[in-house]
Design an enzyme around this catalytic site. Structure first.
Site, short mmCIF file in Angstrom:
data_model
loop_
_atom_site.label_atom_id
_atom_site.label_comp_id
_atom_site.label_asym_id
_atom_site.label_seq_id
_atom_site.Cartn_x
_atom_site.Cartn_y
_atom_site.Cartn_z
N ASN A 125 -8.64 9.52 5.80
CA ASN A 125 -7.60 8.90 4.98
C ASN A 125 -6.23 9.03 5.63
O ASN A 125 -5.98 9.97 6.39
CB ASN A 125 -7.58 9.52 3.58
N SER A 164 -18.53 6.75 3.07
CA SER A 164 -19.77 5.99 3.20
C SER A 164 -20.54 6.43 4.45
O SER A 164 -21.72 6.12 4.59
CB SER A 164 -19.45 4.49 3.27
N CYS A 187 6.34 2.52 17.69
CA CYS A 187 6.50 1.14 18.14
C CYS A 187 5.14 0.61 18.57
O CYS A 187 4.17 1.36 18.70
CB CYS A 187 7.55 1.03 19.24
N HIS A 201 -7.59 9.11 11.37
CA HIS A 201 -7.18 7.70 11.41
C HIS A 201 -5.67 7.54 11.29
O HIS A 201 -5.19 6.47 10.93
CB HIS A 201 -7.92 6.90 10.33
N CYS A 237 11.82 -0.97 16.63
CA CYS A 237 11.93 0.39 17.17
C CYS A 237 13.37 0.67 17.54
O CYS A 237 13.98 -0.12 18.28
CB CYS A 237 11.03 0.53 18.40
N ARG A 286 0.83 -1.21 0.00
CA ARG A 286 0.00 0.00 0.00
C ARG A 286 0.87 1.27 0.00
O ARG A 286 0.53 2.25 -0.65
CB ARG A 286 -0.97 -0.01 1.18
N GLU A 306 -22.43 7.47 -5.33
CA GLU A 306 -23.56 6.65 -4.85
C GLU A 306 -24.09 7.29 -3.58
O GLU A 306 -23.29 7.71 -2.74
CB GLU A 306 -23.07 5.24 -4.49
N1 APR Z 1 -15.51 10.43 -5.55
C1 APR Z 1 -16.21 10.54 -4.39
N2 APR Z 1 -16.66 9.48 -3.70
C2 APR Z 1 -16.38 8.25 -4.19
C3 APR Z 1 -15.67 8.06 -5.38
C4 APR Z 1 -15.22 9.22 -6.07
N3 APR Z 1 -14.54 9.13 -7.22
N4 APR Z 1 -15.56 6.72 -5.60
C5 APR Z 1 -16.18 6.12 -4.58
N5 APR Z 1 -16.69 7.03 -3.72
C6 APR Z 1 -17.45 6.81 -2.48
C7 APR Z 1 -18.16 5.48 -2.38
O1 APR Z 1 -19.44 5.54 -3.02
C8 APR Z 1 -18.26 5.31 -0.87
O2 APR Z 1 -19.46 5.90 -0.35
O3 APR Z 1 -16.53 6.83 -1.43
C9 APR Z 1 -17.07 6.10 -0.34
C10 APR Z 1 -15.96 5.23 0.24
O4 APR Z 1 -16.46 4.59 1.36
P1 APR Z 1 -15.55 3.71 2.34
O5 APR Z 1 -14.75 2.76 1.53
O6 APR Z 1 -16.46 3.19 3.39
O7 APR Z 1 -14.52 4.77 2.90
P2 APR Z 1 -14.60 5.65 4.22
O8 APR Z 1 -15.95 6.26 4.37
O9 APR Z 1 -13.41 6.53 4.18
O10 APR Z 1 -14.39 4.55 5.32
C11 APR Z 1 -14.10 4.94 6.62
O11 APR Z 1 -13.27 2.72 7.11
O12 APR Z 1 -12.11 1.49 5.53
C12 APR Z 1 -12.06 2.03 6.82
O13 APR Z 1 -10.48 3.03 8.22
C13 APR Z 1 -10.94 2.99 6.89
O14 APR Z 1 -10.93 5.37 7.09
C14 APR Z 1 -11.64 4.29 6.56
C15 APR Z 1 -13.00 4.12 7.22
#
Ligand code: APR
Length: 254
Positions: free
Chosen positions: A104, A194, A129, A121, A152, A72, A220
């Site tokens: 992020n 999400s 460590c 996060h 460490c 990653r 979405e």
């Molecule tokens: N532009 C905007 N939104 C987008 C795009 C895009 N190009 N592509 C996808 N998405 C949206 C999806 O529809 C979804 O609703 O981004 C969202 C991503 O959702 P998650 O994967 O759940 O990400 P996030 O909300 O950051 O999750 C929270 O969960 O995965 C863990 O710790 C991680 O910080 C993260 C936390």
């Protein structure tokens, strides 16, 4: 919920002074960084990130989880901020205060020029460590070590990315400041989340509760879209630049 009017969103935000931008994995999607809920590619496809990104998962097999993180790190090192990150950074020219509160760990908001970023996060560019007694390390600090994961330099314990794994607490100061600003902002722009991972997802709810205008950008509808003042259906890299352009015509630089 009004859909898809960038103009209406700009109008709703135009009088704001204090703006919070709340972002999730979707804002970095167009930079080529997969979310945990996207399928992984190649050899990592059969493993569940939700199991690897935990303390238990790391302790079960530190070398394996470290190798996944190195994969990653490589993706992020080769990625660039996209037009969505850059447009978010440009908001600083238009409002009295703009704070990005992100879930992020990729550092792309900072690279795009945002100067006030709260990382709820943690960051994949920082290491500590295992028990976080010693921290603030960079990957380059371990360049001379052969151990994977590295050890460490102070206590010899395993090194971990300074990120919040599933089941762990969020950093206190960051969460407190994020909550304060969310409760006090006039407008919150939500991009690419999400809205289902708590406690982070409580911040937009806090903003709504405190009477802020909430604009949600997502291709979405998410858990937040129906509660937003305006839901803009689309990708961050397409919609946020349009929104900033529309705001520029309504606001003097300030
Ligand atoms: N532009 C905007 N939104 C987008 C795009 C895009 N190009 N592509 C996808 N998405 C949206 C999806 O529809 C979804 O609703 O981004 C969202 C991503 O959702 P998650 O994967 O759940 O990400 P996030 O909300 O950051 O999750 C929270 O969960 O995965 C863990 O710790 C991680 O910080 C993260 C936390």
């Amino acid at each position: 919920m009004v859909q898809n009017s960038v103009e209406a969103a700009a109008r709703a935000m135009a009088r704001a002074r204090h703006v919070v931008v709340f972002t999730g994995a979707g804002v970095s999607r167009e930079s080529g960084i997969a979310t945990f809920r996207d399928a992984e590619e190649g050899i990592w496809r059969k493993y569940d990130p939700m199991e690897m990104a935990t303390l238990e998962g790391y302790l079960r097999d530190p070398a394996f989880v470290w190798a996944w993180y190195e994969h990653r790190f490589g993706i992020v090192a080769g990625a660039e901020p996209n037009p969505g990150h850059r447009a978010i950074a440009e908001l600083e020219q238009l409002f009295d205060s703009v704070t990005v509160v992100t879930q992020n760990i990729d550092g792309l908001h900072q690279r795009a020029g945002s100067t006030d970023v709260i990382e709820l996060h943690g960051s994949m560019h920082r290491f500590a460590c295992l028990h976080r007694e010693h921290g603030g390390f960079r990957l380059a600090d371990f360049a001379g070590q052969e151990d994977r994961p590295p050890r460490c330099p102070v206590c010899g314990d395993l090194i971990r990315p300074d990120v919040v794994w599933f089941g762990e607490a969020l950093p206190r100061e960051e969460l407190d400041r994020g909550q304060r600003l969310s409760a006090a902002c006039d407008a919150m722009l939500v991009v690419g989340t999400s809205g289902i991972v708590f406690p982070a997802a409580a911040l937009p709810l806090q903003a709504i509760h405190s009477g802020a205008t909430l604009i949600d950008v997502n291709p979405e509808p998410s858990a937040l879209s129906s509660q937003a003042t305006i839901y803009l259906k689309g990708r961050g890299g397409d919609i946020v630049p349009q929104l900033v352009e529309e705001l520029r015509t309504r606001r003097e630089p300030g």
